[in-house]
Design an enzyme around this catalytic site. Sequence first.
Site, short mmCIF file in Angstrom:
data_model
loop_
_atom_site.label_atom_id
_atom_site.label_comp_id
_atom_site.label_asym_id
_atom_site.label_seq_id
_atom_site.Cartn_x
_atom_site.Cartn_y
_atom_site.Cartn_z
N ALA A 180 0.82 -1.21 0.00
CA ALA A 180 0.00 0.00 0.00
C ALA A 180 0.85 1.26 0.00
O ALA A 180 0.46 2.30 0.53
CB ALA A 180 -0.92 -0.02 1.23
N GLY A 182 2.34 2.74 -2.84
CA GLY A 182 2.37 3.53 -4.07
C GLY A 182 1.43 4.73 -4.00
O GLY A 182 0.47 4.75 -3.24
N ARG A 205 -1.74 7.08 -11.71
CA ARG A 205 -2.78 7.07 -12.74
C ARG A 205 -4.15 7.48 -12.22
O ARG A 205 -5.06 7.73 -12.99
CB ARG A 205 -2.84 5.66 -13.38
CG ARG A 205 -1.62 5.33 -14.21
CD ARG A 205 -1.52 3.85 -14.55
NE ARG A 205 -1.02 3.04 -13.42
CZ ARG A 205 -0.80 1.72 -13.48
NH1 ARG A 205 -1.07 1.06 -14.59
NH2 ARG A 205 -0.34 1.07 -12.43
N THR A 214 7.08 -3.13 -6.69
CA THR A 214 6.45 -4.10 -5.77
C THR A 214 7.48 -5.04 -5.13
O THR A 214 7.33 -5.44 -3.98
CB THR A 214 5.38 -4.91 -6.51
OG1 THR A 214 5.93 -5.41 -7.74
CG2 THR A 214 4.16 -4.08 -6.84
N GLU A 221 5.14 -8.08 -17.47
CA GLU A 221 4.24 -6.93 -17.34
C GLU A 221 3.72 -6.51 -18.72
O GLU A 221 4.45 -6.63 -19.72
CB GLU A 221 4.97 -5.76 -16.68
CG GLU A 221 5.24 -5.98 -15.21
CD GLU A 221 4.00 -6.38 -14.45
OE1 GLU A 221 3.06 -5.58 -14.34
OE2 GLU A 221 3.95 -7.52 -13.95
N TYR A 251 -29.98 27.67 19.11
CA TYR A 251 -28.64 28.26 19.02
C TYR A 251 -28.73 29.76 19.25
O TYR A 251 -29.46 30.46 18.55
CB TYR A 251 -28.10 27.96 17.61
CG TYR A 251 -26.67 28.38 17.37
CD1 TYR A 251 -25.66 28.02 18.26
CD2 TYR A 251 -26.32 29.11 16.24
CE1 TYR A 251 -24.35 28.37 18.03
CE2 TYR A 251 -25.01 29.47 16.00
CZ TYR A 251 -24.02 29.10 16.90
OH TYR A 251 -22.73 29.46 16.66
N SER A 301 -49.40 25.81 15.63
CA SER A 301 -48.66 26.13 14.41
C SER A 301 -47.78 27.36 14.62
O SER A 301 -48.16 28.28 15.34
CB SER A 301 -49.63 26.44 13.28
OG SER A 301 -50.39 25.30 13.02
C1 UD1 Z 1 0.85 -5.37 -10.49
C2 UD1 Z 1 1.66 -6.57 -11.01
C3 UD1 Z 1 0.95 -7.15 -12.23
C4 UD1 Z 1 -0.45 -7.56 -11.87
C5 UD1 Z 1 -1.24 -6.40 -11.25
C6 UD1 Z 1 -2.53 -6.91 -10.68
C7 UD1 Z 1 3.99 -6.08 -10.48
C8 UD1 Z 1 5.30 -5.68 -11.05
N1 UD1 Z 1 2.98 -6.14 -11.35
O1 UD1 Z 1 0.89 -4.39 -11.53
O2 UD1 Z 1 1.68 -8.28 -12.70
O3 UD1 Z 1 -1.12 -8.06 -13.02
O4 UD1 Z 1 -0.48 -5.80 -10.18
O5 UD1 Z 1 -3.35 -5.87 -10.23
O6 UD1 Z 1 3.89 -6.36 -9.30
N2 UD1 Z 1 3.22 -0.64 -4.47
C9 UD1 Z 1 4.03 -0.44 -3.38
N3 UD1 Z 1 5.30 0.03 -3.59
C10 UD1 Z 1 5.79 0.28 -4.81
C11 UD1 Z 1 4.96 0.04 -5.94
C12 UD1 Z 1 3.67 -0.41 -5.73
O7 UD1 Z 1 3.62 -0.64 -2.24
O8 UD1 Z 1 6.96 0.67 -4.91
C13 UD1 Z 1 1.82 -1.10 -4.24
C14 UD1 Z 1 0.79 -0.15 -4.80
O9 UD1 Z 1 0.40 0.78 -3.80
C15 UD1 Z 1 -0.35 -1.08 -5.19
C16 UD1 Z 1 0.34 -2.41 -5.48
O10 UD1 Z 1 1.64 -2.31 -4.94
O11 UD1 Z 1 -1.25 -1.27 -4.13
C17 UD1 Z 1 0.43 -2.70 -6.98
O12 UD1 Z 1 1.13 -1.68 -7.63
P1 UD1 Z 1 0.76 -1.17 -9.10
O13 UD1 Z 1 1.74 -0.12 -9.48
O14 UD1 Z 1 -0.68 -0.83 -9.17
O15 UD1 Z 1 1.04 -2.47 -9.95
P2 UD1 Z 1 0.40 -2.85 -11.35
O16 UD1 Z 1 1.06 -2.07 -12.42
O17 UD1 Z 1 -1.07 -2.83 -11.30
CA CA Z 2 -2.51 -2.09 -9.87
#
Ligand code: UD1
Ligand code: CA
Length: 468
Positions: free
Chosen positions: A8, A10, A14, A88, A164, A392, A410
């Site tokens: 959680a 990120g 987008r 991630t 990806e 008030y 009334s």
């Molecule tokens: C990710 C997966 C993708 C999958 C998809 C499913 C990777 C590389 N890709 O892509 O294969 O199909 O989810 O929904 O994992 N986050 C962090 N720290 C970071 C980056 C992200 O905690 O440095 C958290 C974000 O807050 C988010 C989650 O990881 O909750 C997923 O990150 P996001 O950037 O949305 O990954 P996707 O591109 O959707």
């Molecule tokens: Ca995602």
Amino acid sequence: MVAVAILAAGRGTRMKSDLPKVLHQLASCSLAERVLKSCVSIQPSRIMVIVGYRGDLVQKSLLGNKNNIDNDNIPTLEFVEQTEQLGTGHAIQQLLPYLKEFSEDLLVLNGDVPLLRPETLKQLIDAHKENQNAATILTANLPNPKGYGRIFCDTNNFVTQIVEDRDCTAAQKQNHRVNAGVYCFKWPDLAKILPELKADNDQQEYYLTDVVPLLNPVMAVNLNDYQEIVGINHRKHLAAAYEILQMRVKDNWMAAGVTLIDPDSITIDDTVLLEQDVIVEPQTHIRGRSTIGSGSRIGPGSLIENSQIGKNTSVLYSVVSDSVVGDNTRIGPYAHLRGDSQVGSDCRIGNFVELKKVQVGDRSNAAHLSYLGDATLGENVNIGAGTITANYNGVKKHKTQIGDRSKTGSNSVLVAPVTLGEDVTVAAGSVVTKDVEDDSLVVARSRQTVRKGWRLKSSGESKQENKS
Ligand code: UD1
Ligand code: CA
């Protein structure tokens, strides 16, 4: 036992928002809270939440809403910081110092995948344990897999690689089997290879998905209901997830004996409880921790938020927030109940009446054009049309009390603090500023005067005469 890690950290670029993505709301509940809810019933030994972008806000929100989760056994949430969001894989690397001695399985959940069913997680963990996999990954075939990592398997159906979307070749993009962002890992195996991750991809991030070729065996559990794994990357996904959730909730309540008239125009949060034979009319929205008793008819055109409505009660073109309404009561048309108001049974509150922090006893009515605030009404009270509690004074709010069987005429104004005893009658048009004893009539307005024979003189006559 498994431990859970929720990603959680990120920002969710987008989403085009200052709010961290995982705090965006989906039917009165943040994405992060939904992910947390989906995993509590598997009774994890630990829950770690990896936070980064506005991490203090995410932490505060999750801790503040933890009580909303119906499970006493939820372990203390542990927050792990990822100061720079480098992907991630980098996020999970932050767990290495925390889980040095840990030798069990780790369930990793993306914080932006909010519609997972607990049964699905259980299925994933069971498959993981049964087959003694190094990793088990949840997958599904999506009609439109754009934006998701694609899953590639060998002839034995073991996962060899996740690519990806943005790194896929045109041929690889033809594969519609995607990574849900939900994984179960044997932690010691994962911990060993985590430091080897490289950021050699289009985004120059450390991808968790790159651990796959380094682990053995990696199995995929494929889900038939692909809607469950919808990930939220932008606002259109949020709207799509809301639609899926609404479909689930409405199907569930109709199967349980609730009538929804024109379901497409109705929204119901999944935190709401409806009893059998409730009827929800068009253009009605029921939100938060609300309950509706059997035989009640809500709508058309009503909003119920965090409120309890009793049995056989109707709420017509009205707004009820943070309030409780008893049985056989009629609310509306056009009533507004708010601020912890409590209305008893067999009451009538309607036609442009606002209640704020008011207790109304059984069989009492305020049927037309009133504002009642910070007041307590006994039983069998009748509030006349246009009665106002002036609660008030510009500095402080004050209380009004009205005893059993009292009636206001009334257009009366009750200037708080003021107490009317039992069986009091207030004459129409009164401004009551002092307490009134039981069994009394209070008349607090100037007496009517009549000037017999007086009439407006025509314009030709002298002004002097007109003044008389
Ligand atoms: C990710 C997966 C993708 C999958 C998809 C499913 C990777 C590389 N890709 O892509 O294969 O199909 O989810 O929904 O994992 N986050 C962090 N720290 C970071 C980056 C992200 O905690 O440095 C958290 C974000 O807050 C988010 C989650 O990881 O909750 C997923 O990150 P996001 O950037 O949305 O990954 P996707 O591109 O959707
Ligand atoms: Ca995602």
